[in-house]
Motif scaffolding. Structure first.
Motif, PDB file in Angstrom:
ATOM      1  N   UNK A  30       0.754  -1.713  -0.390  1.00 30.66           N
ATOM      2  CA  UNK A  30       0.468  -0.307  -0.083  1.00 30.66           C
ATOM      3  C   UNK A  30       1.073   0.989   0.080  1.00 30.66           C
ATOM      4  N   UNK A  31       2.188   0.850   0.992  1.00 29.82           N
ATOM      5  CA  UNK A  31       2.805   2.243   0.593  1.00 29.82           C
ATOM      6  C   UNK A  31       3.616   2.865  -0.807  1.00 29.82           C
ATOM      7  N   UNK A  32       3.740   1.782  -1.106  1.00 25.82           N
ATOM      8  CA  UNK A  32       4.488   1.825  -2.464  1.00 25.82           C
ATOM      9  C   UNK A  32       3.622   2.290  -3.687  1.00 25.82           C
ATOM     10  N   UNK A  33       2.480   1.829  -3.705  1.00 22.93           N
ATOM     11  CA  UNK A  33       1.456   2.043  -3.928  1.00 22.93           C
ATOM     12  C   UNK A  33       0.611   3.544  -4.290  1.00 22.93           C
ATOM     13  N   UNK A  34       1.281   4.214  -3.168  1.00 28.38           N
ATOM     14  CA  UNK A  34       0.523   5.413  -2.820  1.00 28.38           C
ATOM     15  C   UNK A  34       2.025   6.927  -3.481  1.00 28.38           C
ATOM     16  N   UNK A  35       3.338   6.022  -3.658  1.00 22.41           N
ATOM     17  CA  UNK A  35       3.793   6.447  -4.041  1.00 22.41           C
ATOM     18  C   UNK A  35       4.454   6.237  -5.435  1.00 22.41           C
ATOM     19  N   UNK A  36       4.191   5.936  -5.400  1.00 18.13           N
ATOM     20  CA  UNK A  36       4.015   5.219  -7.490  1.00 18.13           C
ATOM     21  C   UNK A  36       3.375   6.325  -8.061  1.00 18.13           C
ATOM     22  N   UNK A  37       1.682   6.016  -7.387  1.00 18.15           N
ATOM     23  CA  UNK A  37       0.625   6.921  -7.765  1.00 18.15           C
ATOM     24  C   UNK A  37       0.998   8.535  -8.069  1.00 18.15           C
ATOM     25  N   UNK A  38       1.825   9.194  -6.605  1.00 15.40           N
ATOM     26  CA  UNK A  38       1.860  10.080  -6.428  1.00 15.40           C
ATOM     27  C   UNK A  38       2.982  10.994  -7.413  1.00 15.40           C
ATOM     28  N   UNK A  39       4.069   9.780  -7.602  1.00 16.77           N
ATOM     29  CA  UNK A  39       5.264  10.489  -9.052  1.00 16.77           C
ATOM     30  C   UNK A  39       4.771  10.283 -10.512  1.00 16.77           C
ATOM     31  N   UNK A  40       3.450   9.653 -10.475  1.00 15.10           N
ATOM     32  CA  UNK A  40       3.324   9.596 -11.527  1.00 15.10           C
ATOM     33  C   UNK A  40       2.031  11.090 -11.949  1.00 15.10           C
ATOM     34  N   UNK A  41       1.706  10.913 -10.518  1.00 14.91           N
ATOM     35  CA  UNK A  41       0.873  12.679 -10.775  1.00 14.91           C
ATOM     36  C   UNK A  41       1.411  13.469 -11.124  1.00 14.91           C
ATOM     37  N   UNK A  42       2.985  13.361 -10.607  1.00 17.34           N
ATOM     38  CA  UNK A  42       4.216  14.465 -10.529  1.00 17.34           C
ATOM     39  C   UNK A  42       4.517  14.666 -12.053  1.00 17.34           C
ATOM     40  N   UNK A  43       5.142  12.939 -12.288  1.00 18.93           N
ATOM     41  CA  UNK A  43       5.512  13.336 -13.772  1.00 18.93           C
ATOM     42  C   UNK A  43       4.506  13.876 -15.240  1.00 18.93           C
ATOM     43  N   UNK A  44       3.025  13.921 -14.761  1.00 20.51           N
ATOM     44  CA  UNK A  44       2.011  14.004 -15.759  1.00 20.51           C
ATOM     45  C   UNK A  44       2.248  15.794 -16.077  1.00 20.51           C
TER      46      UNK A  44
END
Length: 66
Positions: A30-44
């Motif tokens: 769950x923690x890695x999923x949240x971090x991955x989604x935040x990174x995706x939003x940042x890159x978008x």
């Protein structure tokens, strides 16, 4: 066969203590999923700024630095 030393025995005991142990259940997923989604939003957001599809006041994107 090599010599057994006190240092080698100590390092072997320290190094292999956690080998093969896995946390049951989901672990850190769950923690890695949240971090991955935040990174995706940042890159978008960065991509949208670069493509100028997200316009910010007082912020221009060009190669000349103007």
């Amino acid at each position: 066969m090599g010599q057994k030393t006190a240092l080698g025995t100590l390092l072997k005991a320290i190094g292999n203590s956690g080998q093969g142990k896995v946390v049951p259940g989901w672990g850190a997923v769950p923690i890695m999923t949240v971090i991955g989604l935040l990174l995706l939003v940042f890159l978008v957001i960065l991509l949208q700024i670069y493509n100028q599809s997200l316009l910010l006041q007082g912020f221009s994107v060009d190669w000349n630095g103007n």
